[in-house]
Scaffold this active site. Structure first.
Site, short mmCIF file in Angstrom:
data_model
loop_
_atom_site.label_atom_id
_atom_site.label_comp_id
_atom_site.label_asym_id
_atom_site.label_seq_id
_atom_site.Cartn_x
_atom_site.Cartn_y
_atom_site.Cartn_z
N SER A 166 0.77 -1.29 -0.07
CA SER A 166 -0.01 0.04 -0.16
C SER A 166 0.67 1.32 0.05
CB SER A 166 -0.89 -0.06 1.42
OG SER A 166 -0.32 -0.25 2.49
N ASP A 218 -2.24 8.22 9.41
CA ASP A 218 -2.80 6.86 10.09
C ASP A 218 -1.45 6.20 10.31
OD1 ASP A 218 -1.07 6.21 7.79
OD2 ASP A 218 -2.92 4.98 6.72
N HIS A 229 1.24 5.45 6.09
CA HIS A 229 1.28 5.79 4.89
C HIS A 229 1.64 7.43 4.72
CE1 HIS A 229 -1.70 2.45 4.73
NE2 HIS A 229 -0.84 2.13 3.62
#
Length: 784
Positions: A130, A299, A302
């Site tokens: 991600s 978060d 990221h």
């Protein structure tokens, strides 16, 4: 307690309680005498240093510094095997205004057109988790305005106009699936031109940060390295070094992902891929950005969009700088090959040096030697020939330094980043130094030589600070500096008009002398640095205006003070010429078609085109189109008033009577305030530039009146500023390559990681070089 030496010198200790007042006075007077004696010694030492530290000594010191710095930078490049690509991918820091600065090189901000041009027909693949998908989305956004949702699936982008393909392949673990995907890419008929790959956080999370998982991770990397090396033979391959996490913001299921674990996995990747012959590049730029912006990780895992965008721009620079070769992107760029003209100049420099050495050798031979029978005739010719060869030899060495600074991959370069302190602090220091060097002028007339040199000097220093601090980003400063450039052109009109009025010399010798003085350095730099003439815009501008002034004033009626009888018709003729010049300027300014037809015709096009068009010349010429005429009109009125004996230019006396002087001074102050308020309220540079040609004359005239109406102000000048004013042209031109860098887009870095010391050293060398070029030009203009 005073030092023992002082106590012996005074002959007594501190005052006792008996006769306290008398003893205190005696002790105070002795102490005052001691400190005065010390001050006199320090002043004498300072004067002695000032007398011994001449410009010649400064130039010798600057030459020694250049040799030392060149040796240090060359050794660093050779022994550390470091290049600008490594700096780009693995180092950096944030400057003011969130500008990312890799160590030692400049990063270019790619536009969509540039990115599409560079990657046209190419295929770029991102593989990973991600974190990589965020980098992929930012990379695509540089090429085309398209937002991808950061989902855990494969994603594909194709730009139809440029045939760029950018793919993201979802592989969050370094396992057999990732290995098989790499093998399939290696065996494919069309291999990727660039591959960005990386993963670790999911492995840490899913296997609970176990030592066994770390060992298996390293084994998997080693098994994939052969496929990655094979792909690196066809295109660029980058292994993404993991960014840090903000552990406190992670959700409970991600708490095993700590920065200690991230560091261990990064060390494993570095150990596998950072071998002597590996073609795989380690991309750690976004990690450096993340370390300096951990608090922005919303978060916890990221990176913030700003960091992802900067990381994607780093990748774009690594891929495209060698292709696009942007001026303001020095990272990953090699030294360009020498042009034919540069090779020819190098040959001329070598031949000139050999001739200079030969002449020196012959001069040292005894006259009676039979092997030199015509030495007496040689002695008569020797000084001219030796002077020319010596000047050209020194000029050649200086041009080598220019080339090494701004073309060869030897010294470092950094980006500009504006802050108020970076501009105003050195500005205050410079003006304090200038005020401490006040001296009496040799004459007290308006705009005397010392005063105009002082004016050019402080303006040039302000412009240098403006350029190196990147202050053009701040509109009020930009507009005030625009006035300084207009003031230079004002002085051009004033100075040449006054010369032709007083001397009446319209001969070809005078024209050639001025043209050589203005253009010699620029023409040499055009050849050495491979730049068009218009690139050094100020010199074409003042050269053009000198020729216009010459043509206008050489026509009848010629402006000559020595004319026996000057009638009203003669004055009318001069006014008509000035009005005609203003009308001609208005014609060109308000009819761009006429302007383009005139200056795109051969041979003028060769002088005024830049990048194949004359837009830069149109902008520069139009911006200060009336400044020279303002200077000519001011010179005409001043010389006329002087001839009519209206002005009182005696030393110490006011220029006008008190009834006239005070209102003019108040009006001048009001003009300054009005202009500053207007410049501070401009919304855009375009809006300001439209009004600037009409407004710039107000602060210029206001400065002249404030500087010259009071008799005491007109009778003193700053020798510090005047010294710089005498070499202002050389300072303005030389700054392009040896004070700034990348053709003024960046800053030259001679002393890395110490900005203050770097500015001091580079400024010292820069000023010495400019002064030497000024002497060389003055010598050659006489000899040629």
């Amino acid at each position: 307690m005073l030092p023992a030496k002082v106590e012996v010198c005074v002959g007594e200790g501190p005052p006792s309680s008996d006769g306290e007042e008398r003893a205190s006075a005696s002790w105070g007077s002795h102490r005052l005498l001691v400190w005065c004696h010390r001050g006199a010694k320090m002043l004498s030492l300072a004067r002695s240093i000032r007398r011994s530290f001449t410009t010649d000594n400064a130039k010798v010191l600057s030459l020694a510094l250049i040799i030392l710095l060149l040796a240090c930078h060359s050794a660093s490049r050779y022994y550390s095997d470091s290049d600008s690509c490594q700096w780009l991918l693995s180092t950096g820091r944030f400057l003011e205004n969130s500008v990312w600065q890799p160590d030692g090189c400049m990063m270019h901000n790619y536009s969509r057109w540039e990115a599409s041009t560079c990657l046209g027909g190419k295929k770029v693949i991102f593989i990973g988790d991600s974190r990589i998908v965020g980098l992929f989305a930012s990379f695509v956004n540089i090429i085309a305005s398209k937002n991808f949702s950061l989902r855990h699936v494969d994603a594909f982008f194709t730009d139809n106009s440029s045939s760029v393909q950018v793919h993201f392949l979802w592989h969050p673990w370094t396992n057999n699936d990732m290995k098989k995907r790499l093998i399939s890419l290696f065996n494919a008929r069309i291999k990727p031109d660039a591959l960005i790959i990386g993963a670790a956080s999911w492995t840490i999370k899913d296997f609970h940060a176990s030592a066994k998982a770390l060992h298996q991770y390293k084994e998997n990397l080693m098994s994939m390295s052969a496929s990655l090396e094979g792909l690196a033979e066809h295109g660029e391959v980058y292994w993404h070094i993991q960014e840090p996490v903000r552990w406190s913001a992670l959700n409970p299921g991600q708490k095993k992902i700590t920065n200690e674990q991230i560091d261990l996995y990064n060390e494993a990747a570095v150990e596998v891929f950072k071998t002597g012959n590996s073609r795989i590049k380690l991309f750690g730029g976004s990690r450096q950005m993340g370390l300096q912006n951990i608090s922005d990780i919303a978060d916890g895992l990221h990176m913030a969009p700003r960091v992802r965008d900067l990381g994607a721009m780093v990748l774009m620079n690594s891929l495209c700088n060698k292709v696009i070769r942007p001026i303001d992107g020095s990272c990953c760029q090699n030294t360009p090959p020498l042009t034919f003209l540069q090779k020819m100049l190098l040959c001329v420099f070598v031949v000139t040096t050999l001739v200079f050495l030969l002449l020196n050798f012959l001069r040292k031979l005894p006259h009676q030697r039979p092997m030199v029978p015509d030495l007496e005739s040689l002695e008569e010719k020797k000084p001219g020939a030796e002077a020319v060869c010596g000047a050209l030899c020194r000029m050649g060495l200086i041009m080598v330094y220019f080339y090494l600074c701004d073309r060869a991959d030897v010294f470092m370069k950094e980006q500009k980043s504006y802050s108020h302190s970076a501009f105003f602090v050195p500005l205050i220091i410079v003006f304090v130094l200038g005020l401490f060097c006040s001296e009496s002028t040799k004459e007290s007339r308006v705009l005397n030589r010392e005063q105009t040199d002082e004016w050019k000097g402080w303006m040039q220093l302000v412009i240098l600070i403006y350029h190196i601090s990147g202050a053009s980003a701040f509109i009020p400063v930009y507009m005030h500096v625009r006035v300084l450039v207009a003031a230079y052109l004002f002085q051009t009109g004033y100075g040449h008009f006054s010369f032709f009025w007083l001397k009446g010399d319209f001969g070809l010798y005078r024209v050639c002398q001025v043209l050589f003085r203005l253009n010699f350095l620029v023409l040499v730099l055009c050849a050495v640095m491979d730049r068009p003439y218009q690139f050094y815009y100020f010199v074409p501008l003042v050269t053009f205006w000198f020729m216009i002034i010459y043509i206008v004033l050489a026509m009848w009626p010629q402006i000559v003070q020595k004319k026996v009888s000057i009638s009203a018709l003669w004055y009318l003729g001069i006014l008509l010429k000035l009005v005609g010049l203003v009308l001609l300027i208005c014609l060109f300014a308000y009819s761009q078609g006429v302007f383009e037809i005139t200056f795109t015709s051969w041979p003028l096009s060769k002088l005024f085109e830049l990048n194949g068009n004359i837009q830069e010349w149109w902008f520069r010429w139009r911006l200060d189109r009336f400044a020279v005429v303002h200077g000519m009109v001011f010179a005409f009125l001043y010389l006329l008033l002087q001839k009519k004996q209206v002005l009182s230019e005696t030393r110490g006396e006011a220029l006008f009577s008190a009834k006239v002087s005070l209102p003019l001074l108040l009006l001048s102050g009001l003009c300054f305030i009005t202009y500053s308020v207007w410049a501070s309220n401009c919304q855009t540079k375009e809006q300001c530039n439209e009004i600037h040609p009409y407004m710039s004359v107000l602060p210029i005239l206001a400065f002249i009146l404030i500087r010259n109406i009071p008799g005491f102000a007109r009778s003193v000048y700053s020798s510090f500023f005047a010294w710089f004013g005498q070499i202002s042209l050389e300072l303005f031109i030389c700054q392009y390559h040896i004070f700034l860098a990348a053709d003024t887009k960046g800053i030259l870095v001679l002393i890395p990681r110490n900005p203050s010391l770097n500015i001091l050293v580079s400024s010292f060398i820069f000023v010495c070089v400019a002064h030497e070029i000024s002497l060389i030009t003055k010598l050659l203009v006489q000899l040629f």
